[in-house]
Design an enzyme around this catalytic site. Structure first.
Site, PDB file in Angstrom:
ATOM      1  N   GLY A 247       0.773  -1.243   0.000  1.00 25.14           N
ATOM      2  CA  GLY A 247       0.000   0.000   0.000  1.00 25.14           C
ATOM      3  C   GLY A 247       0.799   1.284   0.000  1.00 25.14           C
ATOM      4  O   GLY A 247       0.222   2.369   0.070  1.00 25.14           O
ATOM      5  N   CYS A 360     -16.225   3.163 -26.720  1.00 25.99           N
ATOM      6  CA  CYS A 360     -17.563   3.675 -26.956  1.00 25.99           C
ATOM      7  C   CYS A 360     -18.250   3.882 -25.615  1.00 25.99           C
ATOM      8  O   CYS A 360     -19.103   3.091 -25.207  1.00 25.99           O
ATOM      9  CB  CYS A 360     -18.305   2.643 -27.784  1.00 25.99           C
ATOM     10  SG  CYS A 360     -19.256   3.414 -29.025  1.00 25.99           S
TER      11      CYS A 360
HETATM   12  N1  LLP Z   1      -1.168  -7.011  -0.347  1.00 22.68           N
HETATM   13  C1  LLP Z   1      -2.504  -7.178  -0.374  1.00 22.68           C
HETATM   14  C2  LLP Z   1      -3.111  -8.190   0.470  1.00 22.68           C
HETATM   15  C3  LLP Z   1      -3.297  -6.372  -1.198  1.00 22.68           C
HETATM   16  O1  LLP Z   1      -4.616  -6.542  -1.207  1.00 22.68           O
HETATM   17  C4  LLP Z   1      -2.680  -5.400  -2.027  1.00 22.68           C
HETATM   18  C5  LLP Z   1      -3.480  -4.567  -2.928  1.00 22.68           C
HETATM   19  C6  LLP Z   1      -1.278  -5.278  -1.978  1.00 22.68           C
HETATM   20  C7  LLP Z   1      -0.551  -6.095  -1.123  1.00 22.68           C
HETATM   21  C8  LLP Z   1      -0.512  -4.304  -2.825  1.00 22.68           C
HETATM   22  O2  LLP Z   1      -0.894  -2.991  -2.614  1.00 22.68           O
HETATM   23  P1  LLP Z   1      -0.054  -1.815  -3.341  1.00 22.68           P
HETATM   24  O3  LLP Z   1       1.332  -1.800  -2.728  1.00 22.68           O
HETATM   25  O4  LLP Z   1      -0.010  -2.123  -4.779  1.00 22.68           O
HETATM   26  O5  LLP Z   1      -0.833  -0.589  -3.049  1.00 22.68           O
HETATM   27  N2  LLP Z   1      -6.630  -1.507  -8.299  1.00 22.68           N
HETATM   28  C9  LLP Z   1      -6.311  -0.489  -7.318  1.00 22.68           C
HETATM   29  C10 LLP Z   1      -5.442  -1.023  -6.218  1.00 22.68           C
HETATM   30  C11 LLP Z   1      -6.041  -2.197  -5.511  1.00 22.68           C
HETATM   31  C12 LLP Z   1      -5.107  -2.747  -4.468  1.00 22.68           C
HETATM   32  C13 LLP Z   1      -5.605  -4.045  -3.957  1.00 22.68           C
HETATM   33  N3  LLP Z   1      -4.735  -4.698  -3.058  1.00 22.68           N
HETATM   34  C14 LLP Z   1      -5.664   0.686  -8.029  1.00 22.68           C
HETATM   35  O6  LLP Z   1      -5.537   0.644  -9.259  1.00 22.68           O
HETATM   36  O7  LLP Z   1      -5.316   1.684  -7.405  1.00 22.68           O
END
Ligand code: LLP
Length: 430
Positions: A247, A360
């Site tokens: 995150g 579209c």
């Molecule tokens: N670990 C778990 C359990 C997660 O659910 C996620 C992301 C991560 C790690 C990695 O998070 P990151 O470091 O990438 O923020 N589609 C959305 C983001 C959804 C994230 C879901 N889980 C977007 O495009 O912003």
């Protein structure tokens, strides 16, 4: 406009990894995802060093949902990282890439029987168990294969992270994990300890995505180590590992103010030491799961401008040859990006336009109002920091084929995922 990694400007043109944007588009077509390979490597190295993987045995598990190809699996393996997967498809990608499956964490709130079976058969290192149904299912399948499966329990620590609402997952009211209400967590622990083919190694949480503050992570550390202590007191079982999820936020536009990787890592490590000492427990082996912050800024999408429509006194629409099919984030989350015309990048930004995708769908707009270099038909539009959740969330809407992905490094470009052909688009149809 912020240039990352091996991006540079030469003679009014954007180069990535030593290759010019025009060369990339003329060789590989557009839209094109371009990933700066040395920047990816550097980011992995920074995490590996800053999270003390070598000294403390800690682990950085790259969250594959952000961007996963076989080439990416090999890259993170070479950098000593683990991998977090969330589906049979991601797991299979790792398997086919030759990624060591004992370094894989398998996530998901509804892993199917066949996914669990595949994971157990292939020897996945850790199942991050999300609910009791999964635990029972996993125990039976592990028994069938005569395995003792390592698991972590995913908990919702109830930490509020300041982020986009759609991607907030740490709160108690969540489809993910065991909530700290009543005896839920202790019941899950006790069931895990009763399951003969399950070995409870760790706890896991993930408090959200695109988080800029450090405090929520420190709070999560406090809560999670508190759980480890209570589990020890109530059951006598020592939990030797703790996974704090991913995150960590990145820069998309100047509105975003992320911290350095080192700041997130150091604060988490210090907080763990401090709380372990306070609670008088041993420091667990720690994992973090960054996705976006490893790949986000390494990616640029190149498009060709194909139509420019001026509605007098209203707006000028500049249409590109991709859109919500290769990057759903603006339409889905209102996500903002920096962009520029790559083949005249140092020209003055005095054209006020909207950038539209080709789908579209009236919502297929990258940005409604932006000042960029004066666009002409055939120009290349570069959208920056698209490396995370672009390719991985892409679709075939309107039967647009998937765009290609190239890795660039030291003046060389190589395709890691081919552009889909019309034949391939119909490959599943009978
Ligand atoms: N670990 C778990 C359990 C997660 O659910 C996620 C992301 C991560 C790690 C990695 O998070 P990151 O470091 O990438 O923020 N589609 C959305 C983001 C959804 C994230 C879901 N889980 C977007 O495009 O912003």
């Amino acid at each position: 406009m912020k240039l990352f990694g091996a991006m540079e400007i030469k003679e009014n043109e954007l180069f990535i990894g030593g290759v010019s944007s025009t060369e990339l588009v003329s060789r590989f077509g557009s839209p094109l995802y371009v990933m700066d390979e040395s920047f990816l490597i550097d980011t992995c190295k920074n995490y590996y060093r800053d999270f003390k993987c070598l000294e403390n045995n800690n682990r950085v598990a790259y969250a594959g949902k952000a961007f996963l190809t076989k080439a990416m699996c090999r890259l993170i393996y070479e950098q000593g990282l683990y991998l977090d997967v969330v589906s049979g498809g991601e797991l299979y990608t790792a398997y086919k890439a030759g990624f060591p499956l004992d370094k894989v964490y398998f996530h998901g709130n509804n892993k199917s029987v066949s996914e669990v079976e595949l994971g157990v058969k292939l020897g996945v290192g850790v199942f991050v168990v999300d609910n009791l149904d999964e635990m029972k299912r996993l125990n039976e399948i592990a028994k069938k294969y005569n395995r003792k499966q390592n698991i972590y329990l995913r908990l919702t620590p109830g930490i509020e992270a300041h982020t986009h609402e759609y991607i907030k997952t740490g709160q108690i009211d969540s489809k993910f994990g065991f909530a700290p209400v009543g005896e839920t967590i202790m019941d899950a622990v006790k069931l895990a300890l009763d399951c003969e083919n399950i070995n409870l190694r760790g706890l896991h949480c993930h408090i959200g995505s695109q988080i800029f503050e450090i405090q929520p992570y420190e709070d999560a550390v406090e809560v999670m180590l508190g759980f480890i202590k209570s589990i020890k007191e109530e059951t006598g079982h020592t939990i030797p590992e703790l996974d704090l999820g991913g995150g960590f936020g990145i820069h998309y536009t100047d509105e975003d103010k992320p911290k350095e990787t080192r700041d997130y890592c150091t604060s988490i490590l210090n907080k763990v030491d401090e709380v372990c000492e306070k609670l008088n427990i041993e420091r667990p082996i720690l994992t973090i799961e960054p996705g976006r912050s490893i790949v986000g800024n390494a990616g640029t999408t190149l498009y060709t401008i194909g139509a420019i429509k001026e509605i007098e006194g209203v707006r000028t629409y500049v249409s590109v040859d991709g859109g919500m099919t290769d990057n759903i984030r603006p339409a889905l989350y209102g996500a903002k990006y920096e962009m520029a015309i790559a083949n005249k990048i140092t020209d003055k930004c005095n054209a006020r336009v909207a950038i539209a995708g080709k789908c579209c769908e009236s919502g297929d707009i990258f940005v409604n109002d932006i000042c960029i270099q004066k666009p002409d038909i055939g120009d290349i539009l570069a959208v920056f920091s698209t490396g995370a959740y672009g390719f991985s969330m892409s679709s075939n809407y309107n039967k647009n084929p998937k765009a290609a992905v190239v890795f660039v490094k030291d003046g060389l470009a190589r395709v890691v995922s081919k552009r889909q052909s019309y034949e391939e688009l119909l490959a599943l149809e009978v």
